[in-house]
Design an enzyme around this catalytic site. Structure first.
Site, PDB file in Angstrom:
ATOM      1  N   ARG A 105    -119.650  19.435 -16.581  1.00 22.89           N
ATOM      2  CA  ARG A 105    -120.674  18.618 -17.242  1.00 22.89           C
ATOM      3  C   ARG A 105    -122.017  18.680 -16.502  1.00 22.89           C
ATOM      4  O   ARG A 105    -122.125  18.199 -15.369  1.00 22.89           O
ATOM      5  CB  ARG A 105    -120.201  17.172 -17.333  1.00 22.89           C
ATOM      6  N   GLN A 107    -122.140  12.323  -5.113  1.00 26.07           N
ATOM      7  CA  GLN A 107    -121.199  11.695  -4.188  1.00 26.07           C
ATOM      8  C   GLN A 107    -120.366  10.609  -4.871  1.00 26.07           C
ATOM      9  O   GLN A 107    -119.198  10.419  -4.534  1.00 26.07           O
ATOM     10  CB  GLN A 107    -121.949  11.126  -2.993  1.00 26.07           C
ATOM     11  N   GLU A 144     -89.461  -2.207 -19.497  1.00 25.54           N
ATOM     12  CA  GLU A 144     -88.489  -2.116 -18.397  1.00 25.54           C
ATOM     13  C   GLU A 144     -88.912  -2.963 -17.199  1.00 25.54           C
ATOM     14  O   GLU A 144     -88.725  -2.594 -16.044  1.00 25.54           O
ATOM     15  CB  GLU A 144     -88.236  -0.659 -17.997  1.00 25.54           C
TER      16      GLU A 144
END
Length: 381
Positions: free
Chosen positions: A268, A279, A363
């Site tokens: 990009r 950074q 779960e």
């Protein structure tokens, strides 16, 4: 897919060979395959997984067989990275037949498990109810024993594979003792009189899900798995195996998000350079990698410990909590790297964003895992 983590001491050479073979198969057979008819897609995926031999690793065909937890986890991680519905199809074959693998008689195993392994029979695990999800001991669905028959009345909900399964393992209150000690497990085949699909449920990541209703549903007592009153214990043993595999599926989703995010950051253009040159982007990618590796270490520690015969209640809870919560963060970061494109329907990261959310609930929700860990620490500091 990078398989560098397979050189960790948790794994044996056979695990590395297995994961590499599955990754190569999934890349050509199921990667990113989707369809409008989710039921049909799930049936197709089950048949594919069975025909290729992968489902054999989700069941224990004989009492001498054991479920290799590391192999289960590797299967789910690899499949989830390629196709969330393929992971779902594999996982539900294992979870739905898990009670039979762990506690079924020879006759029960021979009747159902070979067809499950071949992808000819679809299974479901029917535990949750409208008022008994995380609190399993509060279930109301009941079975009364009449001679050599169990008569089931009540409802189950949030049942994955509901509506397409051929065999349901249904947990019912049988009253041998109060609370969790009075629950038994029964195999109910689709089409049994008195059993119906009361409602199909749609969720943000489409997969077969339903509410089940039992009205004077009669099944042979020979369909009971284990002894009377042992259903809760069987359910918890099953979840201890497959809870760790939920963490592995989350890892697969997170790794795919990391892959997509890296590719986007490198490609990009932004302000005369690439997104990856900033950074802030590098810090985000670093945190994503840290989160994935941390969760992977917890996941495969739990899997290894279970394969060594150790009690993994706490380790499995830690793995599921860390991996599912971490994957949500990694996928969210990947969506952010994509900007507006990241929330566009059909984008891989958008699909992952929808797919990961339910793993933090089913779960055992994250909050339940915290309770499990906390209570275990108080008992075993």
């Amino acid at each position: 897919m990078s398989l560098a983590h397979l050189h960790w001491p948790f794994f044996e050479p056979r695990h590395r060979e297995f994961a590499a073979a599955l990754d190569a198969w999934a890349a050509t057979e199921v990667r990113d395959r989707h369809g409008d008819d989710v039921d049909a897609m799930c049936r197709t995926l089950v048949r594919q997984l069975g025909a290729a031999g992968w489902l054999r690793h989700a069941v224990a065909l004989t009492e001498r067989d054991t479920l290799d937890t590391r192999q289960l986890c590797l299967t789910r991680e690899v499949l989830a990275r390629h196709n969330g519905l393929a992971d779902f199809a594999f996982a539900m074959q294992g979870l739905g037949s898990g009670p039979l693998s762990l506690a079924g008689t020879t006759v029960q195993r021979e009747r159902w498990l070979p067809r499950v392994a071949r992808g000819e029979l679809i299974t479901a695990f029917a535990l949750s109810e409208p008022e008994a999800g995380s609190d399993v001991a509060a279930m109301q669905c009941a079975a009364r024993i009449e001679g050599d028959t169990a008569v089931i009345d009540g409802e189950k909900t949030w049942i994955s594979n509901g509506g397409i399964a051929d065999v349901y393992v249904v947990f019912c209150r049988t009253g041998e003792a109060p609370g969790s000690r009075g629950i038994s497990a029964f195999v109910v085949e689709a089409g049994t009189p008195g059993f119906e699909i009361a409602e199909r449920i749609e969720v943000i990541a489409p997969h077969p899900l339903a509410r089940l209703r039992f009205t004077n549903c009669r099944v042979p007592l020979g369909h009971r798995i284990g002894a009377a009153g042992e259903g809760f214990k069987i359910a918890m043993r099953t979840l201890d195996v497959f809870r760790t595999s939920v963490a592995a599926a989350a890892l697969g989703f997170a790794r795919r998000a990391m892959e997509e995010g890296l590719a986007r950051a490198k490609a990009r253009p932004m302000f005369g350079q690439q997104l990856a040159d900033f950074q802030l982007t590098q810090a985000k990618l670093a945190q994503m990698a840290l989160t994935i590796d941390s969760a992977a270490l917890l996941t495969y520690r739990a899997a290894w410990e279970r394969d060594q015969g150790m009690n993994v209640t706490r380790a499995a809870a830690m793995a599921k909590l860390a991996a599912t919560e971490g994957a949500q963060q990694v996928i969210d970061a990947a969506v952010q790297l994509f900007g507006g494109l990241g929330v566009t329907r059909g984008q891989v990261v958008e699909q992952l964003y929808r797919e990961i959310r339910s793993l933090r609930i089913y779960e055992g929700a994250t909050e339940v895992q915290q309770l499990i860990i906390g209570r275990d620490l108080l008992k075993n500091p």
